[in-house]
Structures are given as structure tokens and as C-alpha cells.
Design a protein around this motif. Structure first.
Motif, PDB file in Angstrom:
ATOM      1  N   VAL A 192      25.929  81.738  59.590  1.00  0.00           N
ATOM      2  CA  VAL A 192      26.937  81.699  58.525  1.00  0.00           C
ATOM      3  C   VAL A 192      26.243  81.831  57.172  1.00  0.00           C
ATOM      4  N   ASP A 193      26.956  82.359  56.193  1.00  0.00           N
ATOM      5  CA  ASP A 193      26.420  82.404  54.831  1.00  0.00           C
ATOM      6  C   ASP A 193      26.588  81.018  54.211  1.00  0.00           C
ATOM      7  N   PHE A 194      25.469  80.260  54.119  1.00  0.00           N
ATOM      8  CA  PHE A 194      25.547  78.880  53.611  1.00  0.00           C
ATOM      9  C   PHE A 194      25.821  78.829  52.115  1.00  0.00           C
ATOM     10  N   GLY A 195      25.941  79.991  51.501  1.00  0.00           N
ATOM     11  CA  GLY A 195      26.371  79.999  50.101  1.00  0.00           C
ATOM     12  C   GLY A 195      27.876  79.837  50.018  1.00  0.00           C
ATOM     13  N   ASP A 196      28.563  80.020  51.157  1.00  0.00           N
ATOM     14  CA  ASP A 196      30.032  79.901  51.215  1.00  0.00           C
ATOM     15  C   ASP A 196      30.369  78.591  51.916  1.00  0.00           C
ATOM     16  N   LEU A 197      30.564  77.535  51.136  1.00  0.00           N
ATOM     17  CA  LEU A 197      30.707  76.188  51.711  1.00  0.00           C
ATOM     18  C   LEU A 197      31.959  76.064  52.581  1.00  0.00           C
ATOM     19  N   GLN A 198      32.996  76.851  52.269  1.00  0.00           N
ATOM     20  CA  GLN A 198      34.199  76.813  53.132  1.00  0.00           C
ATOM     21  C   GLN A 198      33.849  77.357  54.525  1.00  0.00           C
ATOM     22  N   ALA A 199      33.054  78.421  54.534  1.00  0.00           N
ATOM     23  CA  ALA A 199      32.655  79.016  55.828  1.00  0.00           C
ATOM     24  C   ALA A 199      31.803  78.020  56.615  1.00  0.00           C
ATOM     25  N   VAL A 200      30.929  77.297  55.896  1.00  0.00           N
ATOM     26  CA  VAL A 200      30.093  76.297  56.579  1.00  0.00           C
ATOM     27  C   VAL A 200      30.983  75.207  57.167  1.00  0.00           C
ATOM     28  N   ALA A 201      31.965  74.753  56.385  1.00  0.00           N
ATOM     29  CA  ALA A 201      32.851  73.669  56.858  1.00  0.00           C
ATOM     30  C   ALA A 201      33.636  74.110  58.092  1.00  0.00           C
ATOM     31  N   ARG A 202      34.127  75.350  58.063  1.00  0.00           N
ATOM     32  CA  ARG A 202      34.885  75.852  59.221  1.00  0.00           C
ATOM     33  C   ARG A 202      33.993  75.893  60.457  1.00  0.00           C
ATOM     34  N   ALA A 203      32.768  76.410  60.270  1.00  0.00           N
ATOM     35  CA  ALA A 203      31.854  76.576  61.417  1.00  0.00           C
ATOM     36  C   ALA A 203      31.338  75.224  61.903  1.00  0.00           C
TER      37      ALA A 203
END
Ligand SMILES: C/C=C(/N=C/c1c(COP(=O)(O)O)cnc(C)c1O)C(=O)O
Length: 397
Positions: free
Chosen positions: A135-146
Motif C-alpha cells: 500500500v502507499d503509506f503516504g495515503d493514510l486512508q488506504a493504510v487504515a483500510r488495509a
């Protein structure tokens, strides 16, 4: 009795913590225990040590006094309860992940990782039923979803090879709320510049081959964290999953490296900043990433978690791959070599070297371009390094 009860600084602790010459015939430096096994006074004593009822040493694959002093000092520098030293950074990462994970678990990792860490995750663990989501850890929403339902959240910051900076407190907070363990690879920054455990990480790993050893003369790895986690990684991940035991002689060399870690990391950082400033002004540079440079991509986040920029710089030349090759081949002080954190300045081409494991399409998708150059700024006098870099830049057609 010391005047104040102020905590001693990192250099004082790296030089003195945990060793008293009086325990070793007055020897100023700690003995190197070159032994594979330990004799018990009696069968009963040996049984009690095996049962964990009595402290003691059994066999060189899990514990050694020289290694133990190093583990104590690295844990102290990172603010950890305990540490484990093994024979390489990959040994530390694999011992940790094999201990924590089982088939059916999921790992969420940032998309920018050292090439062999990427390979361990995507080609090693997945063979045994562990799923990996990059995941792109610069995108905190993406991190939270994953992170929902994940067992481990894993990242490097600054990341290898493009010096991407990730917000440690933000990501480890997301991991904790999701019930996942967060693991940060702190190789590039070292505990002198940043301590991820203080920012919420559960475990920190290092390639001690790099700055901790600091002289390009050894391979070693480190994992630090809570005592119970480190004990489990020692007794499972090291003892029977990887067997990646470190030589006592290597542990002694890393102990020696630690004595100058603060001095070296601050010098590497000063020189890297001077070179980054030079490159930022140079007309031939297409892109530049240095955490310590205002305006560099990750600088704002780096300022909040790093006390200096470290010794690594990533950049591209306007002439792309060919220009990068010409530049690297024209350098005379810098060595064309992988690895980093050495006294020697090292330059390498991630796309064809340290990150070849990604494959061309994945590299592009993950922002590792074919023209990217990674420079590990050493301890040579900065005037000489600047002369070498300027001369090589003007040699580019
Ligand atoms: C040739 C090696 C390079 N790196 C390694 C490395 C390792 C793995 O560490 P051992 O090499 O197993 O000690 C772990 N974590 C990070 C952030 C790393 O950069 C290199 O990039 O140049």
C-alpha cells in the motif's frame, strides 16, 4: 555520585553501558566469547537452564555474552526493553516475520522497501499462505483500510531507495487501532536520528551491516522491542526457524561501531546536506530527495520525527538513465557499490542493483525509476566529495 541525575547521552551509553572491566581482568574492551557451547556444573544446573528456571548460556545459536552486551546497548539506544542480534538484516527481518506470522495471516507493507525485503514478503512468505498487501503509506486512508484484520504493518522510513518519508506516529497509531503489530525498519535513520518505538512502533529492525557497524566490514541484523516479543523471536525465529546466528567476533565489531555511531551519523548528515544543497542548485538535476532539505518531498514529515537528514540522497539527472550511468562511472572517490552507511561514499543504481527484485513494471508502479541514483555519503572530507561530484556531473554528456 554524579551531580545531576540527568540521563547520559547516546554516545556515553554506547561506550559504557552494561560492561565493567573489573569483571574481565580489567580489560577495557569486552571479551569476545568464541565458543559454540557452554559447560554446566551439573546435569541439574543444565536442566534448569534449559527449562528457563535459571539464567545461563546453553549454545551459540541463541545466546552469547558478547552478543548479549551488543543487544543491551542497541536496545538502550532505541529505547527498547530488549534486543536480538543475528547474522544479517534479512536474518532479523525473516526471524521476526516467521515468528509472528502463520498461514492465513495478512501483512500490510509500504510499497517502497529494500529489494530483498520486498522479495521476502511477496515471494517468500506468500509461499506459506501468508498474504501480503503493498500500500502507499503516504495515503493514510488506504493504510487504515488495509490494516483492518491485518496481523502486521511493516515499513521503512526513510525508505530504500528513494528516501520516501512516512509518518511513524500516524501509521503506528492506525496499526494499533486495527489490532496489528507495527514493525519499522530504522536502518537509514538509526536511533541517533529517530526512535520509532517512542512513536508507537512495536518492533524495530536494522541492517546493522550499515550505520551500526559503520565500516563496511561485516554483516549483522538487529530487532528490538518488548522483552516478551524479543524472547519469542530468539527462541523461535532464530533458534529453529532461520538459525541466522551472528558470530561473536562480528558482535564485537558492531560494539566497536556503536562507540562512534553518534559522531558518524551526525557527520554523514552534515556532508549529505551540503551535497543535497549543491545538487538542488545544479542545472543537470531532474529530481532530488533528501529528508533534511527544505522542499524535498518528505521534509515536512521528516522534520517532525528526525533530528537530522541522515547520510542517503536519491536523485535523477535530466539526461535519465544514460546520464546517470555516465555520472556514476565518472566518480573517483565514491565507489560504485551497493550497501550504505560505510565510511566510504557509495553510489549505486537501484533499478538494476538493489531493487532488481521488483521487476521493471513494479518498479515504475512503486516510483523507483530507471534513472534513480542512490548516494550513501561517507566520512571523507566534504571538499573532496564535492569536487568529485562536481567533476562527475560536468563529465555527463
Ligand atoms: C546491499 C544491501 C542493501 N540493503 C540492505 C537492507 C536490509 C538487509 O540487510 P542485510 O544486507 O541482510 O544486512 C534491510 N533493511 C534495509 C533498509 C536495507 O537497506 C542496500 O540497499 O544496499
Amino acid at each position: 555520585q554524579r551531580k545531576s541525575n540527568r540521563r547520559q547521552g547516546p554516545s556515553t551509553r554506547a561506550i559504557h553501558l552494561g560492561y565493567d572491566p573489573a569483571t574481565a581482568n580489567g580489560a577495557l574492551t569486552p571479551p569476545v566469547y568464541m565458543t559454540s557451547t557452554y559447560a554446566f556444573e551439573s546435569v541439574e544446573q543444565g536442566t534448569e537452564i534449559f527449562e528457563g528456571k535459571r539464567e545461563g548460556y546453553i549454545y551459540g545459536r541463541t545466546k552469547n555474552p558478547t552478543q548479549g552486551l551488543l543487544e543491551e546497548r542497541v536496545a538502550d539506544l532505541e529505547g527498547a526493553e530488549a534486543g536480538l542480534v543475528v547474522s544479517s538484516g534479512m536474518g532479523a527481518i525473516s526471524a521476526t516475520l516467521w515468528t509472528l506470522l502463520k498461514a492465513g495471516d495478512r501483512v500490510v507493507a509500504d510499497k517502497i522497501l529494500y529489494g530483498n525485503t520486498f522479495a521476502l514478503l511477496t515471494k517468500g512468505l506468500t509461499k506459506f499462505g501468508v498474504s501480503v498487501e503493498l500500500v502507499d503509506f503516504g495515503d493514510l486512508q488506504a493504510v487504515a483500510r488495509a490494516a483492518a484484520g491485518a496481523r502486521v504493518v511493516y515499513f521503512e522510513t526513510p525508505a530504500n531507495p528513494n528516501l520516501r518519508v512516512i509518518d511513524i506516529a500516524a501509521v503506528t497509531g492506525i496499526a494499533r487501532r486495527a489490532g496489528a503489530l507495527s514493525i519499522v525498519d530504522n536502518t537509514f535513520a538509526t536511533p541517533i536520528l529517530q526512535r520509532p518505538l517512542e512513536l508507537g512502533a512495536d518492533l524495530v529492525v536494522h541492517s546493522a551491516t550499515k550505520y551500526l557497524g559503520g565500516h563496511g566490514d561485516l554483516l549483522a541484523g538487529v530487532v528490538v522491542g518488548k522483552a516478551a516479543d524479543i524472547h519469542a523471536i530468539r527462541m523461535n525465529g532464530l533458534r529453529y526457524l532461520t538459525g541466522a546466528a551472528v558470530s561473536p567476533l562480528t558482535a564485537f565489531l558492531v560494539l566497536r561501531g556503536l562507540k562512534t555511531l553518534e559522531l558518524r551519523v551526525l557527520q554523514h548528515s552534515r556532508s549529505a546536506l551540503a551535497i543535497a544543497e549543491l545538487l538542488a542548485e545544479h542545472p543537470g538535476i531532474a529530481s532530488l530527495s533528501y529528508p533534511g532539505l527544505p522542499g524535498s518531498p518528505g521534509h515536512a514529515v521528516a522534520k517532525g520525527q528526525m533530528s537530522a537528514g541522515g547520510g542517503l540522497i536519491a536523485f535523477e539527472l535530466k539526461g535519465g538513465y544514460q546520464a546517470g550511468v555516465a555520472f556514476m562511472n565518472a566518480l573517483e572517490i565514491a565507489s560504485r557499490a551497493v550497501s550504505l552507511g560505510d565510511a566510504e561514499t557509495l553510489v549505486q543504481h537501484p533499478a538494476s542493483m538493489t531493487h532488481a527484485a521488483y521487476g521493471a513494471e513494479e518498479r515504475l508502479r512503486h516510483g523507483i525509476s530507471d534513472s534513480l541514483i542512490r548516494l550513501s555519503v561517507g566520512l571523507e572530507n566534504i571538499e573532496d566529495l564535492i569536487d568529485d561530484i562536481e567533476a562527475a556531473l560536468s563529465a555527463v554528456p
